[in-house]
Enzyme design. Structure first.
Site, PDB file in Angstrom:
ATOM      1  N   ALA A 130      -3.373   1.409  -1.993  1.00 49.16           N
ATOM      2  CA  ALA A 130      -4.288   2.323  -2.298  1.00 49.16           C
ATOM      3  C   ALA A 130      -4.242   2.503  -4.259  1.00 49.16           C
ATOM      4  O   ALA A 130      -3.642   2.272  -4.582  1.00 49.16           O
ATOM      5  CB  ALA A 130      -3.417   3.790  -1.778  1.00 49.16           C
ATOM      6  N   GLY A 175      -1.840  -0.988   1.516  1.00 48.02           N
ATOM      7  CA  GLY A 175      -3.510  -1.338   1.926  1.00 48.02           C
ATOM      8  C   GLY A 175      -3.504  -2.561   1.576  1.00 48.02           C
ATOM      9  O   GLY A 175      -4.262  -3.042   2.256  1.00 48.02           O
ATOM     10  N   GLU A 178      -2.619  -4.456   4.828  1.00 48.63           N
ATOM     11  CA  GLU A 178      -3.377  -3.814   6.066  1.00 48.63           C
ATOM     12  C   GLU A 178      -4.215  -4.585   5.928  1.00 48.63           C
ATOM     13  O   GLU A 178      -5.065  -4.879   6.879  1.00 48.63           O
ATOM     14  CB  GLU A 178      -3.409  -2.293   6.126  1.00 48.63           C
ATOM     15  CG  GLU A 178      -2.133  -1.368   6.082  1.00 48.63           C
ATOM     16  CD  GLU A 178      -2.073  -0.200   6.246  1.00 48.63           C
ATOM     17  OE1 GLU A 178      -1.884   0.248   7.062  1.00 48.63           O
ATOM     18  OE2 GLU A 178      -2.461   0.540   4.984  1.00 48.63           O
ATOM     19  N   GLU A 198       5.046   2.308   2.183  1.00 48.66           N
ATOM     20  CA  GLU A 198       4.149   3.565   2.261  1.00 48.66           C
ATOM     21  C   GLU A 198       5.793   4.595   2.158  1.00 48.66           C
ATOM     22  O   GLU A 198       5.043   5.727   1.999  1.00 48.66           O
ATOM     23  CB  GLU A 198       3.544   3.524   3.346  1.00 48.66           C
ATOM     24  CG  GLU A 198       1.884   3.141   3.342  1.00 48.66           C
ATOM     25  CD  GLU A 198       1.751   2.066   3.665  1.00 48.66           C
ATOM     26  OE1 GLU A 198       0.697   0.739   3.609  1.00 48.66           O
ATOM     27  OE2 GLU A 198       3.157   1.338   4.005  1.00 48.66           O
TER      28      GLU A 198
END
Length: 328
Positions: A130, A175, A178, A198
């Site tokens: 992020a 992310g 991900e 996270e």
């Protein structure tokens, strides 16, 4: 217009600029036969002259953070998604996500694409996750909406009809991992570091990681990794099934990309419709009971029976020669 933008709140202004970039880039598509390089992504591009850039850098649109390269010659059909947000380590900001979404949408409708490789042009980084600087400017509802958009992007990547490979030559955190999990296959340098971190930031994986990691490594191991926010290296990731291949890093820092390209070249000669249908059968079948999964397999199999590629495969076998598949 400039005066108006100065009076807009920061988050709204960012969103407007994001849309402006997208709008401008749609009018500057570069045809496959146009060998034009991209200044914003010129960086360290090993073998870049073999492929062609999709997006053109424009003054009005600003820098390109995600680019596309089509390989040629024997590698025709392999397309590379190039992440090149150098100053922010490929952080998932508004512009980056917008450009990635548009590019992936284009790939999903391109029958000439047979394999997609996601790689980074930022040394030592796949994707740092992020963009916390942008996120800090968002209120709760804006943050929720943005993460929903990230989740949608990862689903869009996972839904690409062709096989996808993530080449992790550096860190892939939050992310970033991900994004790699949304791909079908993953290669990594043994020196790479990856993890869903996270919980160390007071969050949980929100772009599909809490669902894709358990489906990749198993529920108990996924819980351990997410609960602790642990980072793992490429070799450990290979042993737990998080990546398909792990290799020693080379002097140019692109060993995982080289391995991803090798993997793509193994897929490339196979019948493209059959490969797409195999992906659809597995992706849909794994989500349902075995009886329903068998019905899905039957439907996918039925779609390859009338193809010319199937006839070519049978003929090549009988004639004891290598098949040539046209994707028809």
């Amino acid at each position: 217009m400039t005066a108006l933008l100065r009076r807009l709140p920061g988050s709204i202004c960012s969103l407007w600029r994001c849309r402006a970039v997208t709008h401008n880039r749609t009018s500057h598509l570069i045809p496959r036969d146009g060998a034009r390089l991209l200044p914003a992504c010129s960086g360290s591009l090993t073998g870049y002259s073999r492929g062609q850039s999709r997006w053109q850098h424009t003054e009005a649109g600003g820098p390109v953070e995600v680019d596309l390269k089509r390989l040629e010659g024997e590698d025709d059909g392999i397309v590379e998604v190039l992440m090149c947000r150098h100053k922010a380590r490929n952080a998932l900001g508004h512009v980056f996500v917008s450009q990635m979404r548009e590019l992936v949408s284009t790939l999903s409708n391109d029958s000439a694409v047979r394999v997609v490789v996601f790689r980074s042009l930022v040394p030592g980084v796949f994707c740092a996750g992020a963009d916390l600087k942008e996120r800090a400017l968002m209120n709760n509802s804006e943050s929720d909406l943005f993460v929903h958009g990230l989740r949608s992007l990862m689903t869009q990547i996972a839904s690409l009809p062709t096989p996808t490979v993530a080449a992790m030559d550096g860190v892939a955190l939050g992310g970033g991992l991900e994004l790699a999990l949304a791909c079908d296959l993953r290669t990594a340098a043994r020196s790479a570091q990856m993890g869903l971190i996270e919980t160390t930031r007071g969050l949980l994986p929100g772009a599909g990681g809490s669902q894709r990691l358990p489906r990749t490594v198993g529920i108990t191991l996924a819980k351990e990794l997410i609960f602790t926010g642990r980072r793992v290296g490429g070799q450990t990731a290979l042993e737990m099934g998080l990546v398909n291949r792990a290799v020693d890093q080379n002097q140019t820092g692109d060993a995982a990309y080289r391995e991803a390209l090798s993997l793509a070249r193994e897929i490339l000669p196979q019948a493209p419709i059959a490969v797409r249908m195999a992906k659809e059968a597995m992706n849909k079948g794994v989500e349902v009971d075995i009886s329903s999964a068998m019905a899905i397999e039957r439907m996918c199999y039925a779609r390859v029976i009338p193809t010319r590629d199937r006839q070519e495969g049978m003929a090549a076998f009988i004639e004891k020669r290598a098949p040539w598949y046209a994707g028809e």
